[in-house]
Design a protein around this motif. Structure first.
Motif, short mmCIF file in Angstrom:
data_model
loop_
_atom_site.label_atom_id
_atom_site.label_comp_id
_atom_site.label_asym_id
_atom_site.label_seq_id
_atom_site.Cartn_x
_atom_site.Cartn_y
_atom_site.Cartn_z
N TRP A 399 0.84 -1.21 0.00
CA TRP A 399 0.00 0.00 0.00
C TRP A 399 0.87 1.25 0.00
O TRP A 399 0.61 2.21 -0.74
N ALA A 402 2.42 1.84 -3.43
CA ALA A 402 1.45 2.36 -4.39
C ALA A 402 1.13 3.83 -4.11
O ALA A 402 1.11 4.65 -5.03
N TRP A 693 0.78 -6.59 -5.52
CA TRP A 693 -0.27 -5.86 -4.80
C TRP A 693 -0.08 -4.35 -4.93
O TRP A 693 -1.06 -3.60 -5.00
N TRP A 697 -2.95 -1.85 -6.17
CA TRP A 697 -3.43 -0.70 -5.42
C TRP A 697 -3.20 0.60 -6.20
O TRP A 697 -4.02 1.52 -6.14
N GLN A 698 -2.11 0.65 -6.90
CA GLN A 698 -1.80 1.85 -7.67
C GLN A 698 -2.84 2.08 -8.77
O GLN A 698 -3.12 3.22 -9.14
N VAL A 701 -6.76 2.76 -6.70
CA VAL A 701 -7.08 4.06 -6.09
C VAL A 701 -7.61 5.04 -7.14
O VAL A 701 -8.69 5.63 -6.96
#
Length: 770
Positions: A399, A402, A693, A697-698, A701
């Motif tokens: 997270w 990202a 991951w 996430w990148q 969002v």
């Protein structure tokens, strides 16, 4: 343009292909991304010619008289209409018979088929030979002696046939005479509401495509800036570096235009084997509008130069490296809000001015307003992403990776989903408008599907004496549970003192059938009943009425003992039965044996039985090929509205495919541009799962933020459009959820498809450099 500028542009063009395999891969990705968009735009500007070509071929084979008097000549040909459906696929059918010595031949044929022989379209020939066409073969069990040529078909997938006959008569209903095929093609046009829908559909579908083209032009921006720094090192100034960048972008765009042209030509060669929503076209129909096609070819390279120059505003290219404005630089909001505000201002004067019966409107005003509102989504999304991610802190390693990437340069990720956000916003606005106007283009037919599910109409060649046999054959069809048969003849009564000529239909049927249409009580063959009605009063007992059916006339006197009865609802139209109900024995033999009587049947079927429409149609065809068979439906949809809606589904499907393909190219280009960084992170011990991951996430969002913004903009656009057509504002949250889920699913699928490339780029080989 000075010679030095030209040399600098050419130098940029040479640099676009420099850099070994990396440079070639970058140029190929740019050409692929731009080419996909250009191919889609060329296909879009080909739609008017495609539809016009289909309509012109349809007009050239027109064979209906529509009340025109056609004299018998040496060129006369009789044509009987026998259109049908097979498993929801329409089939254009004609019985055809030469009447003159040198009868005219419809387009697509060189000669009329002989009686009992058939000419079929290629698609129908394939269907008849396939296992899926077994039931249709039972109906069209005739030798095929010719194939209809393309000039006689609207599209390559059209199902059509001409069946030769020697039993047609010009006096028979459904049979027309032609001394020449074809009518002048004239388009009725669309009412203002449908035209408004079409204009918005084109904007909503094409604007995301144009945005993907602009995004593809910026592929390899980081690598380009590093090359320009090297050019600065050998003496180039800032202006020269920008001109070199413009030349590089122009060549990449030209390669993309060429690639798009090749994709368009390749796709056109296969278009004849594709059918979307019942529409197919020949490859020769797919021709771009010359003016719009030339505009695309010129606009894409020009846009490449403009986009490249604007993208360099936030970059300082120095001889020793490239300096970008950091993520802390706040994006300005005020000018981004001006775009949707300007769009609303353009649309506000149209509020309440568009209706089905009203006058036209300014298409360019609507196009401009909708474009500005949707462009507002594109400009607001980078600001929204920056404003949100700069406030995010902490979390798992994936997270944080990202979020930090988005904080440093969120514009790249935002651009990747901008087209999706714009498409979703436009789709939501369109959905709200479709939901509001759909009821206006549907009408309640009144057909009661609880009492009957199918309807047939056949001719009785020997009058009512054929009715029992025809009814029995329909009732014997597997899956049929009951058949209700009657004949209806139009009548006219003597002219009244006020000059009116009252008319009421005469319904002929057995007692058991008549009980389904009125409360007749006791009944024996020979009885007649007068149905009480204020709107259509029945003739009084003893009145002589004239029977009128297809030009034939006769008279019948209402029996003195005819009783007045109360009506029941007719399952065919949902209205009360009107007129006179008679049993066969109440009519004279001259009336009962009329060859113009038509037997109407209401049929109930077993819900568990399969292909009932096809089986009933097969039975009806054996009785009367010129008859009709259709399923009852409580609602009827306007044909033009259905065509517009079908066009939207076709365009949305193609746009969704382009969005997925273009987005995949964007993601692959971003991964390729960051391959060394990914390899370094893995070399320092970062787990591959963590990197996967982080990439997810990148992407997620900006997607979530883009969908939130798209929903807000789409609802706002839909509200303005609804006010334009003077409809109440209503939000279909379920539909919004479906559209958003589809868009999110496309992005997740693209991300999943990019993971194998990500894992390959994280190998140690990624540390190598040229």
């Amino acid at each position: 343009m000075s010679p030095s500028w030209l040399r600098e542009l050419l130098l940029g063009a040479r640099m676009a292909l420099a850099g070994g395999r990396s440079g070639l891969a970058r140029a190929a990705l740019t050409a692929l991304g731009v080419g996909l968009g250009v191919a889609m735009l060329l296909a879009a500007v080909s739609i008017p010619h495609m539809m016009a070509a289909r309509s012109e071929r349809g007009a050239s084979r027109a064979d209906q008289n529509y009340g025109m008097e056609v004299a018998l000549t040496d060129r006369s040909t009789l044509v009987g209409v026998t259109d049908m459906e097979y498993r929801d696929e329409p089939i254009r059918g004609r019985l055809i018979q030469g009447e003159g010595r040198d009868p005219v031949v419809p387009p697509g044929l060189t000669a009329l088929p002989r009686p009992g022989e058939m000419a079929v379209s290629p698609a129908l020939a394939r269907l008849l030979l396939s296992p899926e066409g077994a039931l249709l073969r039972e109906r069209l069990d005739y030798p095929t002696t010719a194939v209809i040529a393309p000039e006689g078909l609207q599209g390559p997938a059209e199902l059509a046939f001409y069946l030769g006959s020697d039993l047609l008569s010009f006096d028979t209903g459904g049979v027309g005479r032609r001394n020449a095929f074809g009518d002048e093609y004239t388009s009725e046009g669309l009412d203002p509401v449908l035209l408004l829908l079409v204009v918005i559909i084109f904007v909503v579908l094409l604007l995301p495509v144009a945005m993907f083209v602009a995004s593809a032009i910026r592929f390899g921006g980081d690598s380009r800036d590093r090359r320009l720094a090297g050019v600065r090192l050998v003496g180039a100034d800032t202006g020269m570096a920008r001109r070199i960048a413009a030349g590089e972008a122009m060549l990449s765009a030209l390669l993309g235009v060429a690639a798009g042209g090749l994709m368009f030509l390749a796709g056109r060669s296969f278009v004849g084997s594709v059918e979307l929503m019942g529409i197919s076209v020949f490859p020769s129909d797919v021709q771009p509008d010359p003016v719009l096609g030339a505009l695309i070819v010129l606009a894409v390279p020009a846009a490449a130069v403009v986009v490249t120059v604007l993208s360099l505003r936030r970059v300082m290219i120095e001889p020793l490296g490239v300096v970008r404005r950091g993520g802390d630089t706040r994006r300005r909001l005020w000018w981004r809000l001006l775009l949707p505000a300007l769009g609303v201002l353009l649309l506000l004067p149209l509020v309440g001015s568009v209706s089905r019966e009203g006058e036209g409107f300014s298409e360019w005003q609507v196009i401009g307003g909708v474009c500005f509102i949707l462009l507002g989504v594109a400009t607001l999304l980078p600001w929204l992403v920056q404003s949100v991610v700069r406030r995010i802190h902490g979390g798992p390693v994936a997270w944080q990776l990202a979020v930090r990437r988005l904080q440093l340069d969120g514009s790249m990720s935002a651009r990747a989903v901008t087209g999706v956000a714009v498409a979703v916003a436009g789709a939501i606005g369109l959905q709200m408008m479709f939901a509001a106007v759909e009821a206006n283009y549907q009408r309640y037919s009144g057909q009661d599907t609880t009492r009957a599910q199918m309807y047939t109409a056949v001719r009785l060649p020997h009058g009512w004496s054929d009715a029992a046999g025809f009814t029995a054959r329909l009732a014997a069809t597997p899956g049929v549970t009951s058949v209700t048969s009657r004949s209806i003849v139009s009548t006219s009564q003597p002219v009244t003192a006020s000059g009116e000529e009252p008319s009421a239909p005469l319904t002929i049927a057995d007692c058991d059938v008549l009980r389904q249409f009125a409360e007749i009580g006791a009944c024996t063959d020979g009885d007649a009943f007068l149905v009480e009605s204020r709107e259509v009063p029945p003739p009084a007992p003893g009145t002589t009425v004239t029977l009128n059916e297809e030009g034939k006339s006769g008279s019948w006197t209402v029996p003195a003992g005819a009783r007045t009865v109360q009506p029941l609802r007719d399952p065919l139209n949902g209205e009360n039965t009107i007129g006179v109900l008679v049993t066969p024995a109440a009519l004279s033999p001259a009336i009962r044996d009329r060859s113009d009587l038509q037997l109407q049947t209401l049929i109930t079927v077993d819900p568990a039985a399969a292909d009932m429409l096809e089986r009933v149609t097969n039975t009806r065809w054996q009785l009367d090929p010129l008859g009709t068979t259709w399923e009852l439906n409580p609602t009827v949809v306007d044909n033009k509205f259905a065509q517009v809606r079908r066009g939207l589904f076709i365009g949305a499907a193609l746009t969704l495919l382009l969005i997925g393909a273009s987005l995949l190219v964007v993601v692959l280009e971003q991964l390729r541009d960051r391959r060394r960084l990914l390899a370094v992170l893995v070399a320092f011990g970062t787990r591959r799962r963590t990197m996967s991951w982080a990439i997810l996430w990148q992407t997620a969002v900006p997607v979530v933020l883009g969908l939130v913004l798209a929903c807000a903009a789409g609802v706002g656009l839909g509200a303005v459009l609804l006010r334009i057509i003077d409809a109440p504002v209503a939000i279909d949250w379920a539909g919004i959820g479906v559209v958003s889920a589809l868009a999110g699913g496309v992005i997740l699928l693209v991300t999943a498809l990019s993971l194998p490339v990500l894992w390959r780029l994280m190998r140690a080989e990624g540390l190598r450099t040229e």
